[in-house]
Design an enzyme around this catalytic site. Structure first.
Site, mmCIF file in Angstrom:
data_model
loop_
_atom_site.group_PDB
_atom_site.id
_atom_site.type_symbol
_atom_site.label_atom_id
_atom_site.label_comp_id
_atom_site.label_asym_id
_atom_site.label_seq_id
_atom_site.Cartn_x
_atom_site.Cartn_y
_atom_site.Cartn_z
ATOM 1 N N LYS A 111 6.587 5.072 -12.769
ATOM 2 C CA LYS A 111 5.217 5.345 -13.237
ATOM 3 C C LYS A 111 5.294 6.187 -14.507
ATOM 4 O O LYS A 111 5.892 7.257 -14.503
ATOM 5 C CB LYS A 111 4.454 6.131 -12.164
ATOM 6 C CG LYS A 111 4.265 5.373 -10.869
ATOM 7 C CD LYS A 111 2.990 4.571 -10.907
ATOM 8 C CE LYS A 111 2.667 3.892 -9.605
ATOM 9 N NZ LYS A 111 3.511 2.766 -9.233
ATOM 10 N N CYS B 9 0.940 3.445 3.000
ATOM 11 C CA CYS B 9 1.707 2.888 4.118
ATOM 12 C C CYS B 9 3.186 3.190 3.919
ATOM 13 O O CYS B 9 3.900 3.492 4.865
ATOM 14 C CB CYS B 9 1.484 1.386 4.233
ATOM 15 S SG CYS B 9 -0.240 0.934 4.467
ATOM 16 N N CYS C 46 0.840 -1.208 0.000
ATOM 17 C CA CYS C 46 0.000 0.000 0.000
ATOM 18 C C CYS C 46 0.874 1.257 0.000
ATOM 19 O O CYS C 46 1.694 1.466 0.893
ATOM 20 C CB CYS C 46 -0.919 -0.062 1.215
ATOM 21 S SG CYS C 46 -1.498 1.509 1.836
ATOM 22 N N HIS D 156 -6.485 5.422 -14.874
ATOM 23 C CA HIS D 156 -5.251 4.769 -14.423
ATOM 24 C C HIS D 156 -4.055 5.674 -14.743
ATOM 25 O O HIS D 156 -3.152 5.844 -13.918
ATOM 26 C CB HIS D 156 -5.130 3.398 -15.103
ATOM 27 C CG HIS D 156 -4.033 2.536 -14.543
ATOM 28 N ND1 HIS D 156 -3.883 1.217 -14.872
ATOM 29 C CD2 HIS D 156 -3.015 2.797 -13.684
ATOM 30 C CE1 HIS D 156 -2.828 0.719 -14.245
ATOM 31 N NE2 HIS D 156 -2.283 1.665 -13.514
ATOM 32 N N ASN D 157 -4.070 6.281 -15.909
ATOM 33 C CA ASN D 157 -2.974 7.198 -16.243
ATOM 34 C C ASN D 157 -2.950 8.412 -15.320
ATOM 35 O O ASN D 157 -1.884 8.929 -14.998
ATOM 36 C CB ASN D 157 -3.050 7.635 -17.713
ATOM 37 C CG ASN D 157 -2.190 6.738 -18.594
ATOM 38 O OD1 ASN D 157 -1.309 6.020 -18.095
ATOM 39 N ND2 ASN D 157 -2.446 6.768 -19.897
HETATM 40 P P1 FAD Z 1 0.277 -0.199 -11.861
HETATM 41 O O1 FAD Z 1 -0.051 1.239 -11.912
HETATM 42 O O2 FAD Z 1 -0.322 -0.993 -10.797
HETATM 43 O O3 FAD Z 1 -0.132 -0.809 -13.264
HETATM 44 C C1 FAD Z 1 -0.173 -2.203 -13.479
HETATM 45 C C2 FAD Z 1 0.094 -2.498 -14.920
HETATM 46 O O4 FAD Z 1 -0.976 -1.986 -15.712
HETATM 47 C C3 FAD Z 1 1.331 -1.820 -15.478
HETATM 48 O O5 FAD Z 1 2.451 -2.620 -15.263
HETATM 49 C C4 FAD Z 1 1.008 -1.674 -16.947
HETATM 50 O O6 FAD Z 1 1.273 -2.884 -17.610
HETATM 51 C C5 FAD Z 1 -0.473 -1.469 -16.954
HETATM 52 N N1 FAD Z 1 -0.881 -0.072 -17.031
HETATM 53 C C6 FAD Z 1 -0.272 1.027 -16.529
HETATM 54 N N2 FAD Z 1 -0.992 2.109 -16.793
HETATM 55 C C7 FAD Z 1 -2.069 1.706 -17.476
HETATM 56 C C8 FAD Z 1 -3.173 2.372 -18.051
HETATM 57 N N3 FAD Z 1 -3.300 3.689 -17.992
HETATM 58 N N4 FAD Z 1 -4.096 1.633 -18.680
HETATM 59 C C9 FAD Z 1 -3.978 0.299 -18.786
HETATM 60 N N5 FAD Z 1 -2.966 -0.390 -18.262
HETATM 61 C C10 FAD Z 1 -2.011 0.313 -17.630
HETATM 62 N N6 FAD Z 1 -1.403 3.937 -4.898
HETATM 63 C C11 FAD Z 1 -1.169 5.062 -4.214
HETATM 64 O O7 FAD Z 1 -0.061 5.240 -3.682
HETATM 65 N N7 FAD Z 1 -2.123 6.039 -4.110
HETATM 66 C C12 FAD Z 1 -3.366 5.890 -4.652
HETATM 67 O O8 FAD Z 1 -4.232 6.756 -4.516
HETATM 68 C C13 FAD Z 1 -3.644 4.691 -5.363
HETATM 69 N N8 FAD Z 1 -4.871 4.459 -5.873
HETATM 70 C C14 FAD Z 1 -5.141 3.256 -6.468
HETATM 71 C C15 FAD Z 1 -6.435 2.974 -6.921
HETATM 72 C C16 FAD Z 1 -6.737 1.741 -7.458
HETATM 73 C C17 FAD Z 1 -8.131 1.437 -7.913
HETATM 74 C C18 FAD Z 1 -5.725 0.730 -7.566
HETATM 75 C C19 FAD Z 1 -6.046 -0.629 -8.132
HETATM 76 C C20 FAD Z 1 -4.436 1.001 -7.125
HETATM 77 C C21 FAD Z 1 -4.140 2.248 -6.579
HETATM 78 N N9 FAD Z 1 -2.860 2.546 -6.106
HETATM 79 C C22 FAD Z 1 -2.612 3.723 -5.451
HETATM 80 C C23 FAD Z 1 -1.737 1.630 -6.390
HETATM 81 C C24 FAD Z 1 -0.975 2.098 -7.650
HETATM 82 O O9 FAD Z 1 -1.854 2.602 -8.641
HETATM 83 C C25 FAD Z 1 -0.206 0.955 -8.290
HETATM 84 O O10 FAD Z 1 -1.081 -0.107 -8.524
HETATM 85 C C26 FAD Z 1 0.943 0.446 -7.458
HETATM 86 O O11 FAD Z 1 1.779 1.513 -7.079
HETATM 87 C C27 FAD Z 1 1.785 -0.575 -8.282
HETATM 88 O O12 FAD Z 1 2.277 0.085 -9.438
HETATM 89 P P2 FAD Z 1 2.863 -0.647 -10.683
HETATM 90 O O13 FAD Z 1 4.102 0.020 -11.071
HETATM 91 O O14 FAD Z 1 2.936 -2.098 -10.452
HETATM 92 O O15 FAD Z 1 1.831 -0.365 -11.897
#
Ligand code: FAD
Length: 518
Positions: free
Chosen positions: A471, A44, A41, A452-453
């Site tokens: 990111k 956290c 998280c 998500h973006n």
């Molecule tokens: P993630 O952002 O989890 O993306 C996962 C995968 O999706 C990426 O590896 C890529 O392959 C693909 N991807 C990336 N962008 C896109 C896109 N635009 N469209 C489609 N696919 C895509 N964390 C916080 O710290 N604060 C928050 O407020 C927060 N809100 C969240 C809300 C939700 C609903 C969720 C599910 C997660 C949230 N998180 C938040 C967690 C954060 O968004 C990431 O999931 C986490 O940091 C892990 O990031 P990551 O690098 O694995 O990629």
């Protein structure tokens, strides 16, 4: 090298509750302030610095009060977190000394060292009946107590800090000196007029040092701060650190070297990630609620329904999801015990072959360290997959989904189950703002991609960012050369039809890889 354990390391003055939360928190002669967190998280991770700073700030208050942590994302701890009523992260709870039940933990909120430290004092003071034996008296000293102090105590010194009622310094210094022998620290508050007049105190705080030999002097710490007082009192002749036995760190440790690195191709979607998302959401996140009813139960049923309908799952998982949904649908107007739900999830009656893998096994979502990526990454991936598959199935005329069906199910899941509560609040705000504008299945794909973006943009550079997976605005030009278009002013804009084409290709059945599936 400090041993990593979730977000915290072994060299911090924190106790890990892993494997012994009950024995440490209940029936203890110390008070405990516990942080229940999830290592995945982001909030956290942001909060970690504050918690570590607080632990250092009050480390000398042990053994009256200990700070401790438990990583609820660690599956071996999830039952404990549920037992202690933890439904969101981070959650802080204060357990008074000799607490009896897991429900005795009092919720503590606040996000600064200052406010949390004050709350520790407030909670310690509330324990008039049975304070932790090691805790010094925190209430103001009375005139008779002061008069007879050296008759009743063997200390060399008594430091008395005169202060306004609302000040905490006197009590902070008293606790800072807890591990030191030869001195007691007490406070006098402004409305104890007899003592204020007797010692002619006109500004607050002011300190006096009383000695066993009868001398009384003004304390001059240089500046009237907690640390100045504490440092000065600790350096008095005859004052020395006592030998308190403290509870140390005993965490089940992550051994980074033993972590299997799974090679992933970022142009693929991994079934192992999708199944891990389902395992963690249905077993761990839903499992935090012993009883499921009302809107929460409906949200669970809707979540299982969209997954069963649109996820191109392996056959045994598909069977399981279908029977889970049928079981839930029959009970949406009643109460469901998680234990009963879990029996269905584990296919206890074994009528047919049905199985959901029972471990987290991230591939495309594997982070460079265990606390990065993982579950939230897999949850996004799952929902993108579902929005695309709903649209694809409608095109093939196999089903006729409502345009917002998947997004509403996601909204319900996030609202009622997603453990990162601040993430959930952000997501709910985005949903309230614009979800109703989604009118087609393709708009649902686009809505989720765009939101998500936005989240990616907000989180770029944040503590939750895995340095190996920064990111970015997604898809990157490497993944989709035609998705991003540079305008004359060098601004990047999106080519919407190409993005839609890419989303449908990336989250297609054919792009799912089954590497590392168990
Ligand atoms: P993630 O952002 O989890 O993306 C996962 C995968 O999706 C990426 O590896 C890529 O392959 C693909 N991807 C990336 N962008 C896109 C896109 N635009 N469209 C489609 N696919 C895509 N964390 C916080 O710290 N604060 C928050 O407020 C927060 N809100 C969240 C809300 C939700 C609903 C969720 C599910 C997660 C949230 N998180 C938040 C967690 C954060 O968004 C990431 O999931 C986490 O940091 C892990 O990031 P990551 O690098 O694995 O990629």
């Amino acid at each position: 090298v400090p041993v990593q354990a979730g977000l915290y390391s072994a060299d911090e003055p924190l106790v890990s509750l892993a494997g012994s939360a009950r024995s440490l928190l209940l029936g203890s002669s110390s008070s405990w302030l516990a942080e229940f967190y999830a290592s995945w998280c982001g909030h956290c991770r942001n909060f970690k610095e504050t918690w570590s700073a607080l632990a250092r700030d009050v480390q000398d208050w042990r053994p009256a009060v200990y700070l401790c942590v438990l990583d609820c994302a660690e599956e071996s701890n999830s039952e404990t977190c549920s037992e202690f009523g933890i439904t969101g992260y981070p959650s802080m709870k204060f357990f008074k000394a000799f607490a009896e039940k897991t429900s005795d933990g009092v919720r503590v909120s606040g996000y600064t060292v200052d406010s949390l430290r004050k709350q520790i004092i407030d909670r310690l003071e509330e324990q008039k009946e049975s304070p932790p034996p090691a805790c010094p008296p925190l209430e103001p000293i009375s005139t008779p107590e002061l008069d007879q102090f050296f008759e009743n105590n063997s200390e060399e010194y008594l430091a008395v800090i005169f202060e306004e009622n609302k000040m905490y310094m006197g009590r902070e210094v008293a606790l800072d000196m807890l591990q030191f022998e030869g001195i007691s620290v007490r406070r006098v508050v402004k409305d104890q007029t007899d003592l204020i007049e007797k010692f002619k105190v006109s500004s607050f705080p002011t300190g006096f040092l009383f000695s066993k030999n009868g001398s009384v002097s003004r304390i001059d710490p240089g500046e009237e701060t907690r640390s100045s007082y504490t440092n000065l009192l600790r350096s008095l002749p005859g004052v020395k650190r006592a030998n308190h036995r403290l509870i140390g760190w005993s965490e089940k440790t992550h051994d980074d070297e033993n972590t299997v690195i799974r090679k992933a191709d970022n142009s693929k979607v991994y079934m192992a990630d999708l199944e891990s998302a389902l395992h963690y959401s249905l077993r761990v996140e839903v499992g935090r609620f012993h009883v499921l009813e009302g809107e929460r139960l409906k949200a669970l049923s809707n979540f299982v329904n969209v997954v069963r309908k649109y996820l191109p799952a392996r056959p045994y998982l598909r069977t399981l999801l279908n029977s889970l949904y049928v079981w839930l649908r029959a009970r949406t107007r009643t109460k469901v015990l998680f234990d009963d739900f879990e029996d269905v999830l584990n296919n206890k009656n074994m009528d047919q072959k049905a199985v959901l893998s029972s471990e987290e096994n991230y591939v495309g979502c594997q982070g460079s360290k265990p606390e990065f990526r993982g579950f939230p990454c897999s949850l996004w991936t799952l929902f993108h997959m579902l929005t695309v598959q709903a649209s694809e199935m409608a095109t093939q005329r196999t089903v006729k989904p409502a345009p917002r069906e998947v997004l509403s199910a996601m909204r319900g899941y996030v609202k009622y189950f997603f453990g990162c509560r601040e993430c959930a609040e952000h997501f709910e705000r985005m949903a309230q703002e614009s979800l109703r504008t989604v009118r087609t299945l393709d708009e649902a794909i686009k809505w989720l991609w765009e939101r998500h973006n936005r989240v990616n943009k907000r989180l770029a550079g944040a503590a939750s960012e895995d340095p190996d997976f920064p990111k970015v605005q997604w898809p990157t030009p490497e993944l989709c050369p035609l998705c991003q278009v540079k305008t004359e002013s060098e601004l990047v804009t999106w080519d919407d039809p190409n993005v839609m084409h890419f989303m449908k290709t990336h989250f297609s059945k054919d792009n799912i890889a089954d590497a590392y599936l168990v």
